[in-house]
Write a protein that holds these residues in place. Structure first.
Motif, PDB file in Angstrom:
ATOM      1  N   ILE A   1      29.335 -15.733 -40.305  1.00 23.36           N
ATOM      2  CA  ILE A   1      28.352 -17.040 -40.403  1.00 23.36           C
ATOM      3  C   ILE A   1      26.998 -16.623 -40.452  1.00 23.36           C
ATOM      4  CG2 ILE A   1      29.865 -18.121 -38.407  1.00 23.36           C
ATOM      5  CD1 ILE A   1      27.684 -17.432 -36.528  1.00 23.36           C
ATOM      6  N   PHE A   2      26.240 -17.648 -40.933  1.00 26.26           N
ATOM      7  CA  PHE A   2      24.708 -17.568 -40.993  1.00 26.26           C
ATOM      8  C   PHE A   2      24.427 -18.694 -39.994  1.00 26.26           C
ATOM      9  CE2 PHE A   2      25.247 -15.358 -45.085  1.00 26.26           C
ATOM     10  CZ  PHE A   2      24.405 -14.352 -44.772  1.00 26.26           C
ATOM     11  N   PRO A   3      23.800 -18.619 -38.825  1.00 28.28           N
ATOM     12  CA  PRO A   3      23.519 -19.495 -37.874  1.00 28.28           C
ATOM     13  C   PRO A   3      22.501 -20.539 -38.434  1.00 28.28           C
ATOM     14  CG  PRO A   3      23.354 -17.423 -36.853  1.00 28.28           C
ATOM     15  CD  PRO A   3      23.824 -17.180 -38.177  1.00 28.28           C
ATOM     16  N   GLY A   4      23.005 -21.994 -38.196  1.00 22.41           N
ATOM     17  CA  GLY A   4      22.143 -22.741 -38.916  1.00 22.41           C
ATOM     18  C   GLY A   4      21.391 -23.710 -37.588  1.00 22.41           C
ATOM     19  N   LEU A   5      20.915 -24.897 -38.049  1.00 19.41           N
ATOM     20  CA  LEU A   5      20.102 -25.566 -37.023  1.00 19.41           C
ATOM     21  C   LEU A   5      21.318 -25.867 -36.016  1.00 19.41           C
ATOM     22  CD1 LEU A   5      18.159 -28.042 -39.514  1.00 19.41           C
ATOM     23  CD2 LEU A   5      17.343 -26.127 -37.987  1.00 19.41           C
ATOM     24  N   GLY A   6      20.907 -26.197 -34.652  1.00 16.96           N
ATOM     25  CA  GLY A   6      21.768 -26.564 -33.631  1.00 16.96           C
ATOM     26  C   GLY A   6      22.470 -25.382 -33.262  1.00 16.96           C
TER      27      GLY A   6
ATOM     28  N   VAL B   1      31.056  -9.979 -33.184  1.00 15.52           N
ATOM     29  CA  VAL B   1      31.784  -8.817 -33.091  1.00 15.52           C
ATOM     30  C   VAL B   1      31.071  -7.712 -33.913  1.00 15.52           C
ATOM     31  CG1 VAL B   1      33.975  -9.845 -32.012  1.00 15.52           C
ATOM     32  CG2 VAL B   1      33.523  -9.629 -34.643  1.00 15.52           C
ATOM     33  N   LYS B   2      30.315  -8.194 -35.015  1.00 19.93           N
ATOM     34  CA  LYS B   2      29.697  -7.161 -36.001  1.00 19.93           C
ATOM     35  C   LYS B   2      28.438  -7.831 -36.260  1.00 19.93           C
ATOM     36  CE  LYS B   2      30.621  -4.091 -39.331  1.00 19.93           C
ATOM     37  NZ  LYS B   2      31.561  -3.604 -40.236  1.00 19.93           N
ATOM     38  N   VAL B   3      27.382  -7.079 -36.421  1.00 20.67           N
ATOM     39  CA  VAL B   3      25.929  -7.619 -37.058  1.00 20.67           C
ATOM     40  C   VAL B   3      26.214  -6.972 -38.515  1.00 20.67           C
ATOM     41  CG1 VAL B   3      23.517  -7.494 -36.969  1.00 20.67           C
ATOM     42  CG2 VAL B   3      24.767  -7.690 -34.828  1.00 20.67           C
TER      43      VAL B   3
ATOM     44  N   GLU C   1      19.684  -8.951 -37.898  1.00 21.67           N
ATOM     45  CA  GLU C   1      19.586 -10.378 -38.437  1.00 21.67           C
ATOM     46  C   GLU C   1      21.056 -10.695 -39.146  1.00 21.67           C
ATOM     47  OE1 GLU C   1      16.660  -9.634 -41.492  1.00 21.67           O
ATOM     48  OE2 GLU C   1      15.046  -9.231 -40.222  1.00 21.67           O
ATOM     49  N   PRO C   2      21.272 -12.003 -39.424  1.00 26.88           N
ATOM     50  CA  PRO C   2      22.446 -12.539 -39.861  1.00 26.88           C
ATOM     51  C   PRO C   2      22.742 -12.037 -41.531  1.00 26.88           C
ATOM     52  CG  PRO C   2      21.079 -14.267 -39.177  1.00 26.88           C
ATOM     53  CD  PRO C   2      20.081 -12.903 -39.183  1.00 26.88           C
ATOM     54  N   PRO C   3      23.769 -11.934 -41.776  1.00 29.68           N
ATOM     55  CA  PRO C   3      24.948 -12.842 -41.032  1.00 29.68           C
ATOM     56  C   PRO C   3      25.646 -11.835 -39.911  1.00 29.68           C
ATOM     57  CG  PRO C   3      25.895 -11.826 -43.210  1.00 29.68           C
ATOM     58  CD  PRO C   3      24.214 -11.427 -43.055  1.00 29.68           C
ATOM     59  N   TYR C   4      26.455 -12.744 -39.217  1.00 28.56           N
ATOM     60  CA  TYR C   4      27.304 -12.241 -38.078  1.00 28.56           C
ATOM     61  C   TYR C   4      28.840 -12.328 -38.226  1.00 28.56           C
ATOM     62  CZ  TYR C   4      22.634 -12.751 -36.081  1.00 28.56           C
ATOM     63  OH  TYR C   4      21.261 -12.424 -35.684  1.00 28.56           O
ATOM     64  N   GLN C   5      29.663 -11.520 -37.928  1.00 25.40           N
ATOM     65  CA  GLN C   5      31.086 -11.583 -37.960  1.00 25.40           C
ATOM     66  C   GLN C   5      31.324 -11.910 -36.688  1.00 25.40           C
ATOM     67  OE1 GLN C   5      33.204 -10.634 -40.372  1.00 25.40           O
ATOM     68  NE2 GLN C   5      35.082 -11.375 -39.335  1.00 25.40           N
ATOM     69  N   VAL C   6      31.936 -13.129 -36.281  1.00 22.83           N
ATOM     70  CA  VAL C   6      32.281 -13.725 -35.148  1.00 22.83           C
ATOM     71  C   VAL C   6      33.674 -14.106 -34.890  1.00 22.83           C
ATOM     72  CG1 VAL C   6      30.019 -14.827 -34.819  1.00 22.83           C
ATOM     73  CG2 VAL C   6      31.987 -15.968 -35.957  1.00 22.83           C
TER      74      VAL C   6
END
Length: 60
Positions: A34-39, A11-13, A19-24
């Motif tokens: 979040i900061f997307p991780g492995l997987g 919903v927001k970068v 680039e991260p973090p992202y509001q989801v």
């Protein structure tokens, strides 16, 4: 056995240049940063309200 699969919408970068973090927001309405991780898989789709901008035209 790991964590079950989750689906969320960005919903927001919050970072620079996309680039991260992202509001989801998750399907249950919960929002978090979040900061997307492995997987983590990020799928890019046009925003519903996005309008194409002709080349050479800057809409600010």
């Amino acid at each position: 056995m790991g964590t079950p699969e989750h689906h969320a919408t960005v919903v927001k970068v919050l970072g620079r240049n996309g680039e991260p973090p992202y509001q989801v927001r998750y399907d249950d309405g919960h929002e978090t940063e979040i900061f997307p991780g492995l997987g983590c898989v990020l799928e890019s789709r046009p925003a519903r309200d996005a309008r194409p901008v002709p080349p050479g035209r800057d809409e600010r």
